[in-house]
Structures are given as C-alpha cells and as structure tokens.
Design a protein around this motif. Structure first.
Motif, PDB file in Angstrom:
ATOM      1  N   ASN A  57       0.808  -1.223   0.000  1.00  0.00           N
ATOM      2  CA  ASN A  57       0.000   0.000   0.000  1.00  0.00           C
ATOM      3  C   ASN A  57       0.843   1.276   0.000  1.00  0.00           C
ATOM      4  O   ASN A  57       0.318   2.375   0.003  1.00  0.00           O
ATOM      5  CB  ASN A  57      -0.945   0.006   1.210  1.00  0.00           C
ATOM      6  N   THR A  59       3.389   4.172  -1.565  1.00  0.00           N
ATOM      7  CA  THR A  59       3.602   4.750  -2.896  1.00  0.00           C
ATOM      8  C   THR A  59       5.041   5.238  -3.000  1.00  0.00           C
ATOM      9  O   THR A  59       5.458   6.006  -2.122  1.00  0.00           O
ATOM     10  CB  THR A  59       2.650   5.939  -3.154  1.00  0.00           C
ATOM     11  N   THR A 184      -9.864  -2.131   2.928  1.00  0.00           N
ATOM     12  CA  THR A 184      -9.293  -1.673   1.654  1.00  0.00           C
ATOM     13  C   THR A 184      -8.549  -2.788   0.906  1.00  0.00           C
ATOM     14  O   THR A 184      -8.167  -2.609  -0.238  1.00  0.00           O
ATOM     15  CB  THR A 184      -8.305  -0.506   1.872  1.00  0.00           C
ATOM     16  N   THR A 196      -0.279  -3.056  -9.292  1.00  0.00           N
ATOM     17  CA  THR A 196      -0.418  -1.797  -8.557  1.00  0.00           C
ATOM     18  C   THR A 196      -1.811  -1.198  -8.667  1.00  0.00           C
ATOM     19  O   THR A 196      -2.389  -0.778  -7.657  1.00  0.00           O
ATOM     20  CB  THR A 196       0.602  -0.777  -9.094  1.00  0.00           C
ATOM     21  N   HIS A 197      -2.369  -1.179  -9.888  1.00  0.00           N
ATOM     22  CA  HIS A 197      -3.673  -0.516 -10.021  1.00  0.00           C
ATOM     23  C   HIS A 197      -4.753  -1.242  -9.224  1.00  0.00           C
ATOM     24  O   HIS A 197      -5.669  -0.632  -8.691  1.00  0.00           O
ATOM     25  CB  HIS A 197      -4.062  -0.364 -11.502  1.00  0.00           C
ATOM     26  N   ASN A 200      -4.286  -0.226  -5.550  1.00  0.00           N
ATOM     27  CA  ASN A 200      -4.737   1.151  -5.319  1.00  0.00           C
ATOM     28  C   ASN A 200      -6.252   1.303  -5.371  1.00  0.00           C
ATOM     29  O   ASN A 200      -6.822   2.145  -4.695  1.00  0.00           O
ATOM     30  CB  ASN A 200      -4.100   2.104  -6.343  1.00  0.00           C
ATOM     31  N   ASN A 201      -6.909   0.476  -6.198  1.00  0.00           N
ATOM     32  CA  ASN A 201      -8.372   0.573  -6.338  1.00  0.00           C
ATOM     33  C   ASN A 201      -9.136  -0.234  -5.326  1.00  0.00           C
ATOM     34  O   ASN A 201     -10.348  -0.348  -5.436  1.00  0.00           O
ATOM     35  CB  ASN A 201      -8.813  -0.042  -7.690  1.00  0.00           C
ATOM     36  N   SER A 202      -8.453  -0.917  -4.428  1.00  0.00           N
ATOM     37  CA  SER A 202      -9.103  -1.891  -3.544  1.00  0.00           C
ATOM     38  C   SER A 202      -9.852  -2.943  -4.351  1.00  0.00           C
ATOM     39  O   SER A 202     -10.933  -3.387  -3.977  1.00  0.00           O
ATOM     40  CB  SER A 202     -10.072  -1.219  -2.571  1.00  0.00           C
TER      41      SER A 202
END
Ligand code: ZN
Length: 261
Positions: A57, A59, A184, A196-197, A200-202
């Motif tokens: 989680n 960045t 999340t 990664t996406h 990030n989007n849960s």
C-alpha cells in the motif's frame, strides 16, 4: 508484468502426529515445518524479498517480492509459523475466522494472536463464522465483516483493513460492503500477481496457494512471479471453474476424486 505476489498458506505441521490432527480435507494445503523453512531459504538464496504485508500500500509500491498470508487460525500459526518467521525477522499476514478462536482446540487462542500482533504480525479478517460470502445476504455480509473487525481490534489492538474471503468466495456486493466498513484489501484465491492498479483501487487481490505437493521448483516459479507459470495456472483454474459450472459442484468433486484417486 508485476513481480509482486501473495502466497497463501494454511496449516504447518512438525511431524505425522501433528498432521493427523489437521482435518483430512485440509491436509492437501498443510505443509511441514521443513518445507516451510526450505521455502524461506529459497527466497533468501534467490534474493526475493519477504515484504511486510502493508508494503503493497506504499507509494510507490515495491516492484518485486512476496507477501506471506495464512488462512483460518490453525494452532500452528503460533506454534510454528510465528516462531520460524520471527527467527528470520519476517512479518506475515494471518487471516482469522473469529468465532473459531478459543472454541477449537486445534486453533490459536486470543492470547497467542495478541502476542503475534505485538511482535508485528498482522492479524486480519477471515470472516466471523467462515461461511462463504457468496451465500450471504448483504445484511449477513455486513454483520460478518463488522463483527470480525470489532472482535479482532478488541483482542489485538490492530486496525483491521484486510480480509481474505473464506473459500475465496465473494460477490461484488461484498467488496462494496467491506469498503463501507473501512476495509481496503480484499484477498481471494484467484491466481495472479499483485498489480499496482488493483491494490490502489481496492480491487480483489489474487494469491498463489501453497500445497503439500508444491515442489521447490514450483515454489520458485510462484515466488518469482514467472509469467508462463502464472498464465498456465490461470488457465487451469479457468477450466476448473468452467467444469464446475457445467457439471455442478457435487458431480465435479466426485469426478475429480475418481480421476485423482
Ligand atoms: Zn478458510
């Protein structure tokens, strides 16, 4: 292609007597302490980092490595996994079905889970009762998420933001319900890498299951997120799902048993 994967473990046993205490249907997913130590050794030799579960989680997220996850709450989480991981300075994520704790002799106790949490292990949600979320109404789903979250937080003091769905079973409604309660991270049993996406989007996160018959060679393919291996396993899973849909669960399992003996 992401080189980040979550590995899914269940019970770990030190000898035959301990193996016999594990319910028969769970044994294909139980591995020996020796196998587990060998796998950690492979990661070390191959320079594959064992990441702290929260690391995905960050960045920017790490680009390579494994996250170790454990499902259910078997007593070996404390007795073996925690001891071995602690010795090597690794952290892992343990998904617990809260109703089973302090109820079943072959499961961890709250005192043990608290000690693990205090040592930096993440103790997170595997539902309250271990019912499959795709069988639940929205209200029942909400209750499972909420009760487990409250109970875990009360016993470990940790924030509960991640779930692994029992049986890997869920529907879109469960993701929405989980999000509304502050979750999340949604781990499943689908095959794949942690992109990664998706993190990030849960979005639902895949994991690679470790089995008793996972060879060292196969383990290395998993841990290094080998793209050919992942594609092959994804396809195998897709076929399995299709067969289940066509044949229905019961007929599929009897055929599977007949074929594999
Ligand atoms: Zn489970």
């Amino acid at each position: 292609m992401s080189h980040l994967v979550a590995l899914m473990y269940h019970a770990i046993y030190a000898n035959e007597t301990e193996l016999e205490t594990i319910p028969e249907e769970d044994r294909p997913y139980a591995i020996s302490t020796h196998q587990f130590e060998q796998q950690l050794e492979i990661l070390k030799k191959q320079n594959i980092p064992v990441l702290e579960p929260q690391a995905i989680n960050q960045t920017p997220p790490p680009i390579r490595g494994v996250i170790l996850t454990f499902d259910d709450g078997d007593q070996s989480f404390f007795k073996h996994a925690y001891r071995i991981l602690n010795d090597k300075g690794h952290k892992a994520m343990f998904f617990i079905s809260t109703d089973l704790i302090d109820q079943r002799d072959d499961f961890c106790t709250w005192d043990e889970l608290k000690e693990m949490a205090e040592a930096g292990m993440l103790i997170q949600c595997h539902g309250q009762t271990h019912r499959f979320f795709d069988d639940l109404t929205e209200q029942e789903s909400r209750s499972e998420f909420h009760t487990a979250q409250q109970t875990l937080q009360q016993h470990t003091g940790q924030k509960v933001y991640a779930i692994s769905f029992p049986g890997g079973r869920y529907t879109e409604k469960d993701i929405a319900v989980g999000k509304s309660l502050g979750y999340t991270c949604f781990y499943t049993s689908e095959i794949g890498t942690l992109q990664t996406h998706r993190v990030n989007n849960s979005s639902p996160l895949p994991r690679l299951p470790i089995r008793q018959n996972t060879s060292e060679q196969e383990f290395l393919l998993m841990a290094s997120a080998d793209s050919r291996y992942i594609r092959k396993e994804t396809f195998k899973n897709f076929l399995k799902k299709m067969m289940k849909n066509i044949l229905g669960n019961t007929l599929y399992h009897s055929l599977y048993k007949a074929v594999t003996g």
